[in-house]
Design a protein around this motif. Sequence first.
Motif, short mmCIF file in Angstrom:
data_model
loop_
_atom_site.label_atom_id
_atom_site.label_comp_id
_atom_site.label_asym_id
_atom_site.label_seq_id
_atom_site.Cartn_x
_atom_site.Cartn_y
_atom_site.Cartn_z
N VAL A 157 0.84 -1.20 0.00
CA VAL A 157 0.00 0.00 0.00
C VAL A 157 0.88 1.26 0.00
CG1 VAL A 157 -1.77 1.29 1.24
CG2 VAL A 157 -1.83 -1.20 1.23
N ARG A 170 -3.98 4.24 -2.70
CA ARG A 170 -3.05 3.12 -2.89
C ARG A 170 -2.98 2.62 -4.32
NH1 ARG A 170 -7.32 1.48 -0.01
NH2 ARG A 170 -8.74 -0.07 -0.86
N PHE A 199 -4.43 -7.61 1.58
CA PHE A 199 -4.34 -6.96 0.28
C PHE A 199 -3.78 -7.92 -0.76
CE2 PHE A 199 -4.10 -3.03 2.90
CZ PHE A 199 -5.15 -2.35 2.32
N THR A 225 -4.49 -2.70 -6.20
CA THR A 225 -4.35 -3.38 -4.91
C THR A 225 -5.72 -3.41 -4.26
OG1 THR A 225 -2.06 -2.64 -4.62
CG2 THR A 225 -3.24 -3.34 -2.65
#
Length: 607
Positions: free
Chosen positions: A86, A102, A310, A327
């Motif tokens: 991130v 992000r 993630f 992401t």
Amino acid sequence: MKLSLLKSSLMSLLLVLQGCGEAPRTSGEDILERCLEAAGGREALSGLHVIHTVDSLSMAGMSGISESWWVREPFTGLNVTELGPVRQEVLIREDSVWTVDRNGHLSPGGIEERDQMELSRMTVFYDYLLNTALASPGADTLLDGVTAVSVTLKDHPNVVFYHSREDWLPVMMRAATMGIEVRSYPGGYTDIDGIMTPSYSVSIIPALGQTMETHNLLTEYNVPVPESIFVLTSGTADWSLEGQGEEYPVRIMGEHLYLDGTVQGQRVNILLDSGAGATVLDSALASRLGLEGTGRLPASGIGGTREFSFARVDEYSAAGAVVRDQTLAVMPLADQFYSATGQRIDLILGYDFLSRFATRIDYGRETITLREPGTSGIPEEGASVLHAERSMGLLSVNAVLEDSVPVRLIVDTGAGGNIHLTPSFFDAHPGFLAGRPTFDTEMEGIGGTDSIAGFRVSTVTLGDYKVPGGLCSSFDGGEILSGFDGILGSGVLSRFAVTMDYDSGLLILQPSSLFETGMPETLTGMGLEIREGMLRVRSVVTGSPAERAGLREGDMLVSVDGAPVSGEDLHGITGLLPDREDVPVVLGIRRGGDETGLELVTGRLVP
């Protein structure tokens, strides 16, 4: 579902945790003056014009780096945080703030970023110590055996520093960002150019059960600022839009919006949810696609908190848009919600997707239309344009209940029902439910099931339109929603063709073909779920037609007026039940090993 990454706000708050000196117990101004002297003195702090810091971070099984630059005049700041996969950037220029999320998407800062800007303005260059009118010392408190005096920022009463009475250095800072409390514990102070600077800090977010450790790698004062440092590095266009302005079909099922799409080329079932602060991928699908999650972070929403990770996705598509190199949050969806929705959800489209477009949802036509951001395509006839505030990736608008009660509501296409009011609303309006009939029921959310109280609101006014409020509810909402009065759900939104333009900060409403009728109101008081391929009675509202008919939680519904039903009929059951009051219907029930017929007479749950 609400996903909140507090890193950039947290880092700005951590930056101001610098030292104070020792003094006898005396007046507030004397305490602040001694703090100023201990931090380096008035001359040194007044002479601060540039601050540059680099810190290592660790949180939720991920590690990373955060770098900040600050300039006093004109007030300018840049924070770049990379934690695991991130990356997030926040740029402050005098009275404006911008963010890069992000996935590299550039957008104006929302409420929390603007709050961060105002707080940073007061604290980064120690203005709250240089100008004693900005802070107020308070009562002593005992923290881990250390007596500390509290210092509260007058314009930000949710930000409190605690300075040790032994050496006057800060031992804790407590702040609240959109209702989420953060407690930071600095330590290892060192003298850098005559200014006491913490070498590490441990920050705790109690409501989310998260801890972040920060270790300072570099702090520099009054160094040359690199040329063009205050420029955000937003990514190149990561999306394409085929057939801009074309209508694509959505399906309204159980007051939720579903549409078809793809992830990595695989066909998926998508829930469209403007109440989701992030786009979320089902963990089982991620596993099948060979995508490995990173980190363990909390997602707060109705029903509590769930963990997510993630994963990097090459491409996903929906409604004519293709989004690349993203992401995404990953958590269980398909199995989690199937019993309550009858849908296996592969992807929830939230802020990551919606913020890239001007999105129009016509509930009456059951269509979605995407346009480039800032090109809302406002219809001339019958359109009401509302200013929409952005916070935590959510849009909120002002509304009025029953002509006299102003509210700030989150626009949530993923929420069934009409309006769901938070404890903050009832704290401000303690007599709102006085004399109103209520009933107890449940609401399903990302964190599980939440008990709610239902009641009727006569009207809600949105811009130029006043529509029936219908059945509404009170629910916990958690700390993350404490800054809002409630949620505006699909029951009200369905009366309109709704355009959400994040870039322009607008919500545009035009009557849909459902404007007069809205979505059907429940006239039975029974909640159903799928259990082993059958329809199980999950809940029965006290005093409802279902209770009067003799239904019990755990009963299996096998027929409606003689027509057999099964789990596949969860959504179709509405079409089998009467849509008017005082109409009898026979429900075939299996209880234990026996089957019986119960006559239910439809009726409103509350007048």
